[in-house]
Motif scaffolding. Structure first.
Motif, short mmCIF file in Angstrom:
data_model
loop_
_atom_site.label_atom_id
_atom_site.label_comp_id
_atom_site.label_asym_id
_atom_site.label_seq_id
_atom_site.Cartn_x
_atom_site.Cartn_y
_atom_site.Cartn_z
N TRP A 109 35.10 39.09 33.99
CA TRP A 109 34.54 40.24 33.26
C TRP A 109 33.03 40.30 33.45
CZ3 TRP A 109 31.27 40.78 28.93
CH2 TRP A 109 31.23 42.07 28.39
N ARG A 167 31.89 43.37 35.98
CA ARG A 167 31.19 44.46 35.29
C ARG A 167 29.77 44.61 35.83
NH1 ARG A 167 27.79 42.94 30.87
NH2 ARG A 167 28.24 44.92 29.84
N ARG A 207 29.24 44.24 38.92
CA ARG A 207 29.52 44.68 40.28
C ARG A 207 28.98 43.71 41.33
NH1 ARG A 207 29.29 51.34 40.26
NH2 ARG A 207 30.65 51.60 38.42
N ARG A 217 36.69 53.69 43.87
CA ARG A 217 35.98 54.03 42.64
C ARG A 217 35.73 55.53 42.57
NH1 ARG A 217 32.57 50.38 42.93
NH2 ARG A 217 33.32 48.95 41.31
N GLY A 255 38.50 57.66 41.18
CA GLY A 255 38.73 57.62 39.74
C GLY A 255 39.38 56.36 39.21
N TYR A 256 39.66 55.41 40.08
CA TYR A 256 40.26 54.15 39.63
C TYR A 256 39.18 53.24 39.04
CZ TYR A 256 44.55 55.36 42.14
OH TYR A 256 45.70 55.96 42.55
N HIS A 257 39.55 52.53 37.98
CA HIS A 257 38.65 51.55 37.38
C HIS A 257 38.79 50.24 38.16
CE1 HIS A 257 36.73 49.02 34.24
NE2 HIS A 257 36.06 50.15 33.99
N GLU A 292 37.07 47.57 38.47
CA GLU A 292 36.83 46.30 37.78
C GLU A 292 38.08 45.81 37.06
OE1 GLU A 292 34.70 48.90 37.69
OE2 GLU A 292 33.34 47.94 39.12
N SER A 293 38.86 46.71 36.50
CA SER A 293 40.07 46.31 35.78
C SER A 293 41.10 45.71 36.72
CB SER A 293 40.67 47.52 35.04
OG SER A 293 39.78 48.00 34.05
N TYR A 294 41.26 46.33 37.88
CA TYR A 294 42.21 45.80 38.86
C TYR A 294 41.78 44.44 39.37
CZ TYR A 294 44.81 50.19 39.12
OH TYR A 294 45.61 51.28 38.82
#
Length: 391
Positions: free
Chosen positions: A160, A164, A166, A259, A262-264, A266-268
């Motif tokens: 995380w 987050r 990057r 990104r 529209g995909y998150h 960081e979550s994946y």
């Protein structure tokens, strides 16, 4: 019409069939079965190899599929080993202490037993008190949960913070290696409660099963390792062949475009990093009772680098490639460093494989990278009947 899971993953059935035949063959040839063709020591080596194959699959998913070169996944493997090792060492020592104190005229009190157990375990580092980290070492259930939850929580927090921000590429690899080095140095200290450089030993003695021979116990652990590898292979094949797999493939190839769609991202990445860490912990929990001992050297950064080398040699981006790489390198390492490989006398110099094994491994890694970028698993691409990329 959407293809079925097996249609998307033709390698799964072949892998499970090969693993089942291998497990059956080794079982029949084991000492516990009566044939004694496969010795107990070699059976343990095979069981440990299966565990290494499982953590290699986890590494392949996070690196080969998602593009995150983690140089810290073997730390999660070691944490899983420590978690189960604490229970094994506590219960084994407690059984010894209780048996010894029962010969006295006055039965021992619970506090006396606890103090005696503490002295036996931590006397080597000059202590007799149980550290807070051992609070649940008496409970097998809680320690089994720790095998999964502690690596998962560590990966979740670390991932995380890193994702987050990057952090990507070589910088992320350096961060994971720094995390591993910090853990290793922390575990080396005597006041951590994990016996410092001495580590945890005697893990091959399973509490409550003292009457069972090592040959039988080794076979049981071999079966458990084979089952864990089979389930892990199917689980990761299911993940990588579905929607999640498509997204993490895309993240590996072009993170910015994913990104933008529209995909998150960081979550994946956090999901893959955490899940693979938890599976690595399970592999470690099965490995170290077969090894019999664990110490902080197992968590050193070099171990995670070896893990990356296994995956690269086997062929990253394909699950069976990770299994092949881990199995081949692990068994070759046991052969070369165990004294089985004959030394070569050149007259002016004698090649001792115990000293030259790492050089051979390095040369092999460079050769595979230069001439076989798809690894050993890439040889399956040459089969004329092959359609599409197997997972």
């Amino acid at each position: 019409m959407e293809k079925s899971f097996i249609a998307r993953n033709p390698s799964v059935l072949w892998f499970l069939l090969a693993l089942a035949l291998f497990t059956l063959g080794v079982t029949v040839m084991s000492e516990a079965f009566g044939a004694s063709i496969v010795s107990t020591s070699f059976l343990k080596t095979l069981g440990k190899t299966l565990c290494l194959c499982l953590v290699a699959i986890a590494m392949d998913v996070v690196w080969g599929y998602c593009g995150i070169l983690s140089l810290g996944h073997f730390a999660f493997f070691g944490i899983g080993g420590y978690a189960i090792g604490m229970w094994l060492m506590y219960e084994r020592t407690r059984d010894i202490v209780v048996t010894s104190l029962e010969t006295g005229v006055i039965p021992p009190t619970p506090d006396e037993i606890t103090e005696a157990v503490g002295t036996q375990i931590f006397g080597v580092v000059g202590s007799s008190e149980f550290p807070a980290i051992w609070a649940f070492s008496h409970s097998l259930t809680l320690q089994l949960l720790a095998v999964v939850l502690v690596p998962g929580l560590l990966a979740l927090v670390f991932g995380w913070l890193a994702f987050r921000s990057r952090v990507t590429g070589v910088y992320l690899s350096i961060l994971t290696q720094a995390m591993t080095l910090a853990l290793s140095l922390y575990f080396f200290q005597n006041d951590t409660g994990l016996r410092g450089n001495n580590g945890l030993s005697g893990l091959q003695n399973i509490p409550g099963l003292t009457e069972v021979s090592q040959a039988t116990l080794s076979l049981w652990f071999f079966w458990a390792s084979a089952l864990a590898l089979a389930l892990g292979y199917v689980f990761f094949a299911w993940i990588t062949s579905g929607k999640i797999g498509s997204v993490i493939h895309a993240i590996r190839d072009n993170e910015s475009r994913v990104r933008f769609l529209g995909y998150h991202v960081e979550s994946y990445k956090l999901f893959v990093f955490t899940v693979t860490a938890m599976v690595a912990g399970i592999a470690g929990a099965l490995y170290y009772p077969q090894a019999g001992i664990i110490n902080p050297a197992e968590i050193a950064p070099i171990a995670s680098i070896y893990l990356a080398v296994w995956v690269a040699i086997g062929g990253r981006g394909r699950l069976y490639g990770a299994v092949i790489g881990a199995a081949v390198v692990s068994l070759m390492s046991s052969w070369f460093t165990g004294g089985s490989a004959p030394d070569i006398n050149l007259g002016f110099y004698e090649i001792k494989w115990t000293d030259w094994w790492l050089v051979l491994l390095g040369v092999t890694f460079v050769a595979v990278t230069l001439f076989f970028p798809k690894g050993i698993g890439g040889l399956f691409d040459l089969l004329p009947s092959k359609k599409g990329e197997a997972q």
